[in-house]
Structures are given as C-alpha cells and as structure tokens.
Design a protein around this motif. Structure first.
Motif, PDB file in Angstrom:
ATOM      1  N   LEU A   1      -0.500  23.949  40.925  1.00 30.66           N
ATOM      2  CA  LEU A   1      -0.051  22.579  41.151  1.00 30.66           C
ATOM      3  C   LEU A   1      -1.256  21.648  41.160  1.00 30.66           C
ATOM      4  O   LEU A   1      -2.107  21.706  42.047  1.00 30.66           O
ATOM      5  CB  LEU A   1       0.699  22.510  42.484  1.00 30.66           C
ATOM      6  N   SER A   2      -1.342  20.792  40.120  1.00 31.40           N
ATOM      7  CA  SER A   2      -2.441  19.836  40.029  1.00 31.40           C
ATOM      8  C   SER A   2      -2.196  18.643  40.957  1.00 31.40           C
ATOM      9  O   SER A   2      -3.088  18.199  41.678  1.00 31.40           O
ATOM     10  CB  SER A   2      -2.600  19.367  38.585  1.00 31.40           C
ATOM     11  N   ASP A   3      -0.997  18.116  40.910  1.00 28.98           N
ATOM     12  CA  ASP A   3      -0.538  17.119  41.868  1.00 28.98           C
ATOM     13  C   ASP A   3       0.979  17.258  41.945  1.00 28.98           C
ATOM     14  O   ASP A   3       1.559  18.181  41.370  1.00 28.98           O
ATOM     15  CB  ASP A   3      -0.983  15.694  41.472  1.00 28.98           C
ATOM     16  N   SER A   4       1.630  16.372  42.638  1.00 27.73           N
ATOM     17  CA  SER A   4       3.065  16.523  42.882  1.00 27.73           C
ATOM     18  C   SER A   4       3.911  16.346  41.619  1.00 27.73           C
ATOM     19  O   SER A   4       5.115  16.621  41.638  1.00 27.73           O
ATOM     20  CB  SER A   4       3.527  15.522  43.943  1.00 27.73           C
ATOM     21  N   ARG A   5       3.279  15.923  40.515  1.00 29.94           N
ATOM     22  CA  ARG A   5       4.024  15.696  39.274  1.00 29.94           C
ATOM     23  C   ARG A   5       3.487  16.512  38.101  1.00 29.94           C
ATOM     24  O   ARG A   5       4.036  16.425  36.997  1.00 29.94           O
ATOM     25  CB  ARG A   5       3.968  14.204  38.890  1.00 29.94           C
ATOM     26  N   THR A   6       2.434  17.298  38.322  1.00 28.21           N
ATOM     27  CA  THR A   6       1.775  17.991  37.210  1.00 28.21           C
ATOM     28  C   THR A   6       1.472  19.442  37.581  1.00 28.21           C
ATOM     29  O   THR A   6       0.997  19.721  38.683  1.00 28.21           O
ATOM     30  CB  THR A   6       0.467  17.284  36.814  1.00 28.21           C
ATOM     31  N   ILE A   7       1.737  20.349  36.643  1.00 26.68           N
ATOM     32  CA  ILE A   7       1.442  21.769  36.814  1.00 26.68           C
ATOM     33  C   ILE A   7       0.523  22.218  35.681  1.00 26.68           C
ATOM     34  O   ILE A   7       0.808  21.969  34.502  1.00 26.68           O
ATOM     35  CB  ILE A   7       2.732  22.621  36.801  1.00 26.68           C
ATOM     36  N   ASP A   8      -0.577  22.860  36.023  1.00 24.51           N
ATOM     37  CA  ASP A   8      -1.465  23.467  35.028  1.00 24.51           C
ATOM     38  C   ASP A   8      -1.024  24.904  34.768  1.00 24.51           C
ATOM     39  O   ASP A   8      -0.860  25.698  35.703  1.00 24.51           O
ATOM     40  CB  ASP A   8      -2.917  23.451  35.516  1.00 24.51           C
ATOM     41  N   VAL A   9      -0.855  25.236  33.495  1.00 23.76           N
ATOM     42  CA  VAL A   9      -0.406  26.572  33.101  1.00 23.76           C
ATOM     43  C   VAL A   9      -1.488  27.236  32.257  1.00 23.76           C
ATOM     44  O   VAL A   9      -2.005  26.641  31.309  1.00 23.76           O
ATOM     45  CB  VAL A   9       0.904  26.521  32.297  1.00 23.76           C
ATOM     46  N   LYS A  10      -1.822  28.454  32.621  1.00 24.01           N
ATOM     47  CA  LYS A  10      -2.708  29.291  31.802  1.00 24.01           C
ATOM     48  C   LYS A  10      -2.016  30.619  31.584  1.00 24.01           C
ATOM     49  O   LYS A  10      -1.427  31.178  32.517  1.00 24.01           O
ATOM     50  CB  LYS A  10      -4.065  29.492  32.480  1.00 24.01           C
ATOM     51  N   ALA A  11      -2.103  31.119  30.340  1.00 20.73           N
ATOM     52  CA  ALA A  11      -1.395  32.355  30.003  1.00 20.73           C
ATOM     53  C   ALA A  11      -2.219  33.190  29.041  1.00 20.73           C
ATOM     54  O   ALA A  11      -3.015  32.667  28.248  1.00 20.73           O
ATOM     55  CB  ALA A  11      -0.031  32.042  29.391  1.00 20.73           C
ATOM     56  N   VAL A  12      -2.022  34.497  29.137  1.00 21.48           N
ATOM     57  CA  VAL A  12      -2.610  35.455  28.199  1.00 21.48           C
ATOM     58  C   VAL A  12      -1.481  36.340  27.696  1.00 21.48           C
ATOM     59  O   VAL A  12      -0.760  36.952  28.487  1.00 21.48           O
ATOM     60  CB  VAL A  12      -3.704  36.325  28.851  1.00 21.48           C
ATOM     61  N   ILE A  13      -1.325  36.391  26.381  1.00 22.50           N
ATOM     62  CA  ILE A  13      -0.320  37.273  25.793  1.00 22.50           C
ATOM     63  C   ILE A  13      -1.021  38.263  24.859  1.00 22.50           C
ATOM     64  O   ILE A  13      -2.096  37.981  24.324  1.00 22.50           O
ATOM     65  CB  ILE A  13       0.762  36.487  25.020  1.00 22.50           C
ATOM     66  N   SER A  14      -0.416  39.423  24.702  1.00 26.12           N
ATOM     67  CA  SER A  14      -0.953  40.440  23.793  1.00 26.12           C
ATOM     68  C   SER A  14      -0.052  40.538  22.575  1.00 26.12           C
ATOM     69  O   SER A  14       1.176  40.467  22.679  1.00 26.12           O
ATOM     70  CB  SER A  14      -1.046  41.796  24.491  1.00 26.12           C
ATOM     71  N   LEU A  15      -0.678  40.685  21.419  1.00 23.64           N
ATOM     72  CA  LEU A  15       0.046  40.854  20.157  1.00 23.64           C
ATOM     73  C   LEU A  15      -0.386  42.170  19.536  1.00 23.64           C
ATOM     74  O   LEU A  15      -1.590  42.396  19.330  1.00 23.64           O
ATOM     75  CB  LEU A  15      -0.246  39.691  19.206  1.00 23.64           C
TER      76      LEU A  15
END
Length: 519
Positions: free
Chosen positions: A424-438
């Motif tokens: 949660l960056s602030d009450s209106r923004t979410i930071d998303v980080k992801a790692v996927i495997s192919l």
C-alpha cells in the motif's frame, strides 16, 4: 529378406477448435441468507463433468461455479457470502475425430459479472472461452536392419527423435490442518478464501514423479465475538507428494502441469473445543507427458548388384527436441483506485491468475504474451462498507531464446506464478511486483522418406548390358555418392577407390569416373 524395424510412438494432432460462450442466468438467494445491498466481489471456475466424441463433434457439459461476497442489510453482520452454479452444454466441430479419440477440452473464464436485480435476486453473466484439441496415438515403424548375408548396398543416416513414453493424468491429494495464531479470535464462518499454488516443480525418479511447492492461503472470516466480526489471515502450506509412473526415468524429457482441481476449507475445533483450526483438503490434477530422446541409425536407401531390390517409400513425420528452456519475467505496476471506490485501510486478500494468451516465433526466439490478473480484497475505513475489492490486469511479454530450425517448430509453453507482492503506497494506490516463470519446450518437426517394404526380383541382364561400362559424371548440388553409385550400378567403395576420394561425400562440380560393376 528379413526386415528389422523399430516402432516409435507419438501423438498426432487431428485438429483443434475454439469457441466463446456466454453463460447468463438469474440466481435467487437462499432463504437463510440475508438481503443483499451491494456486490463486493465475484469469481468463477469452470468444471467439466463429461466429454465425448461423435461424428466429428466434441460434446461436453459442466458447470460454472461462482462465489459472491456481498454487503447485507444487517447492522451487526454486514458482510456475507454465497455460491452457486450454472449448468451448460456445448459442442465443437473437429473433422476427423472418432468416438474413442482422446480429446482435451479446457474452459477459461474471460469475464464474469454480477448485477443486482433486487435484494433477493442476482443476474450472473460470464464469457467463457473453450478450446478443444484432439490427438491420436500413432505408431511409425522405421527400418533399422535387413538381416545378415543379404549382399546389399545400404545407406544409413542418424536420426535424432523423440518418442512419447507416457501421456496420462494423475492426482495428488493434500490434507493439512491449519491452526490460527494466538493473536487471532475464534472463527464463526469463512466468508472468503483463496488457495493458489506457488513454485510447483516436478522431479523425475525411477518409477515415480516427485512434486513439490507450496499453497498460498488467504482467509477472510467472521469472528465468534460480536466485537471481532471481520478477521483475516494468510499462511502457506507445503505441497509435497509423489505419483507412481512405471515408465519414469530421470533422463526423460518431461512436461508436467499441476492444476488445483478441488479445494475445501472447513472450520474445526482444536483440542480445547474452540473453533481455531481449519482443515484444508486439496486435489491437484497432474497432466504428465514424458518423452525419450533417441538417436537411431535408419536405413534410408538400399540396392543390390546381383538382383533388383526395389524399396517402397512413404513420408513419415518425427519430432526432435530443439530446446527446453526457462525464463523469469519480472513486472511492476501501480494500481489506482477508481473515484467511486472506498479508500484502502489494509489489504487482506490477494488473488492472482496467469494467462499466456499468445506465443509466436520471432527472429530472437519465442515471444510469449499474456496477462497477470491481480484481484485485491481490502478493509476500508467506511463502517457502512467495511470491505472493498479491486481488479487489475498487468500485461507481460517475454522472449525466450530458441536455436534456429530448418523445419517447422511445435511450441509447448507453460507458466507459473513465482511471487506477487502488493504494498500500500497510500490509501488510493497499490504497488505491485510480480515474478512469473515461463517454461518452454520446442520440438522441431522432421519429415523423412521411410522404407515401408522391399521387393526383390531377378536382375534384367539385357538392360544392364545396354548401359555404358564407363561414364564420366560431373556432380551437381545435392548429389549423394550413394545415389550416384546406385544409379550407375556400382558401389560407393568402388567410386571412392577409382576417384581417390577420402570419404563418401562428393561436392558440386567434382568430376567422377564411373565403371559399371556386374555382381
């Protein structure tokens, strides 16, 4: 002439078909559920019950299972949940399919929406994509020998081929008791839960396949005490097990997909009789394909000098492993709340779904493109609407290196979610980080002219005598020394000796002296 053959097995694709289907139905709330004022979150899953083939058509039926989290009209129990299903039946046309042909059908929910008709009635609408692939087991016999004392001139070639050893399905069952941490109140009812597989890997052993990874679990529940109504927790459970596979060897090429087929979470009392334990039961479906890499010496042509030996040829198709490769794709994005949505106080549940939508071969390798869907359930500061949800789509593209191939290439691409973090960056923004495997398997398709049978007749001496005894020949592009020897009734050994050749290879423009040999 005694022919020696080796039989190779593979699956041949008969055809595939694709369709989109809209499922639309009304749903009445059960009498024991409170009235609904607003839908907070919905999700669906396709479950196929029956598949059969008849006269070029693939018929299948099943249900769309849906879950809904909603706001009630009650002051004390503001959040509730319900679930139901919509039955469907559909057919796809695949020419050439017969009644007993194995067909794989997959259904993917492209979109699902819920509209409120009134406080006791909902409209469920979902767009579903169905894909059907029909394959037939196929055997191809290649000529590897002609017995002893045949007095024949034989040309052989080395072929790298993949032979299908196993194509089957199996299941892995997981049962685990989960205890609440001491700082969490007792449970009254599970309102929403999410169970997702992470980092699933398979290892081949002689006679069995080991599967390992973990299940990521989120639970939103109502507390037993009035003042502790809405609670949540997350945890991980190891996924470990093995399935028997008699044909399994460590060196085999494998493609093993693990999919969560069934999940059941049930509240149970602990040793003190308090509702603080959850029994997790999971069924993981495994799709298992195993191939063996082989190098086979195949007879590609044959003739004799003392008789007429006529091989019959037919085209055959083989696969060889071009590459098995894996890549990690990292992505980062921001999720912004819509203007009408409530502020975020705390994130309580994450749900992710990976879809590889397209693969294509480029000059740099295989390009995989798709979408990571991230759905978030969060607590709001609004007492009237304590829970909210947000769905976001994060596109990705990743190129995986593949060697250049001279023939068509068949691609098998599978993906898995390694890790997703939401901050949660602030009450209106979410930071998303992801790692996927192919995970990529690339097979090169090879076409070969194979000898199916050999006919032997007496040598036509009159025709042989009419042919010149000595011939001068200038080699052309694509000539084989074996073919030149066969055409001119001599042997490769004689050609090499007469023309002082170091090996059985001739270059375009090279001049050859050919002397006919009578066996």
């Amino acid at each position: 002439m005694e022919l020696e053959r080796q039989v190779l097995h593979k699956n041949r694709e008969v055809g595939r078909a694709f369709s989109q289907m809209t499922l639309d139905d009304d749903y009445n709330l059960p009498d024991f559920k409170p009235d609904l004022t607003k839908v907070i979150k919905e999700r669906g899953k396709i479950h196929l019950d029956e598949i059969h083939v008849n006269n070029g058509h693939v018929w299948f039926k099943g249900v769309l299972e849906f879950d809904i989290l909603y706001r009630t009209d009650l002051d004390s129990r503001k959040i509730n949940c319900l679930n139901g299903e919509i039955s469907f039946q559909e057919s796809l046309s695949i020419d050439g399919t017969e009644e007993l042909d194995p067909v794989k059908v997959e259904g993917r929910i492209e979109d699902i929406s819920v509209s409120v008709i009134n406080s006791r009635k909902l409209g469920i609408r979902s767009l579903v994509e169905f894909t059907a692939v029909a394959e037939k087991p196929e055997e191809t016999a290649v000529l590897t020998g002609v017995g002893d004392n045949t007095n024949c001139e034989i040309e052989t070639e080395q072929m790298d081929v993949l032979e299908l050893i196993t194509d089957k399905k199996d299941t892995l069952r997981i049962r685990k008791e989960i205890a609440l941490s001491s700082n969490k109140p007792n449970m009254d009812e599970i309102l929403w839960s999410s169970v997702e597989l992470r980092g699933i890997a398979s290892h081949l052993k002689n006679g069995e396949i080991e599967v390992g990874g973990e299940a990521l679990i989120y639970v939103l529940y109502s507390g037993a005490e009035e003042e502790e109504r809405l609670q949540w927790f997350e945890t991980t459970v190891p996924v470990q097990g093995s399935v028997d596979c008699n044909a399994c060897e460590e060196t085999l090429v494998h493609r093993i997909n693990a999919n969560l087929a069934q999940v059941n979470l049930e509240i149970q009392p602990d040793e003190d009789g308090e509702e603080r334990n959850i029994m997790l039961e999971m069924v993981v479906n495994l799709s298992i394909c195993l191939w063996k890499e082989q190098q086979i010496e195949v007879i590609s042509d044959i003739y004799a000098l003392d008789r007429q030996v006529n091989p019959a040829f037919l085209p055959a198709y083989f696969e060889k492993l071009l590459v098995k490769n894996e890549a990690k794709c990292r992505m980062a994005d921001k999720i912004e709340m819509d203007a009408e949505q409530e502020d975020i106080l705390q994130i309580c549940v994450n749900e992710e779904k990976l879809a590889i939508e397209q693969t294509s071969i480029t000059d740099d390798g295989v390009l995989a493109e798709g979408t990571l869907t991230v759905e978030i359930l969060y607590i709001t500061p609004d007492e009237a609407m304590p829970v909210g949800s947000k769905r976001a789509y994060i596109p990705f593209s990743q190129t995986i290196e593949v060697p250049k191939a001279q023939n068509p290439v068949k691609i098998h691409m599978d993906g898995g979610i390694e890790q997703v973090t939401t901050v949660l960056s602030d009450s209106r923004t979410i930071d998303v980080k992801a790692v996927i495997s192919l995970n990529l398997l690339a097979f090169e398709q090879q076409e070969r002219q194979t000898i199916t049978q050999i006919e032997e007749t007496e040598l036509d001496l009159a025709a042989l005598q009419q042919r010149p005894g000595i011939v001068g020949y200038i080699a052309r592009e694509g000539d084989r020394l074996f073919g030149i020897a066969k055409e001119n009734h001599t042997t490769v050994e004689n050609l090499m000796e007469m023309n002082h050749l170091a090996g059985p290879v001739v270059k375009a423009g090279e001049k050859l002296l050919i002397i006919k040999t009578v066996g």
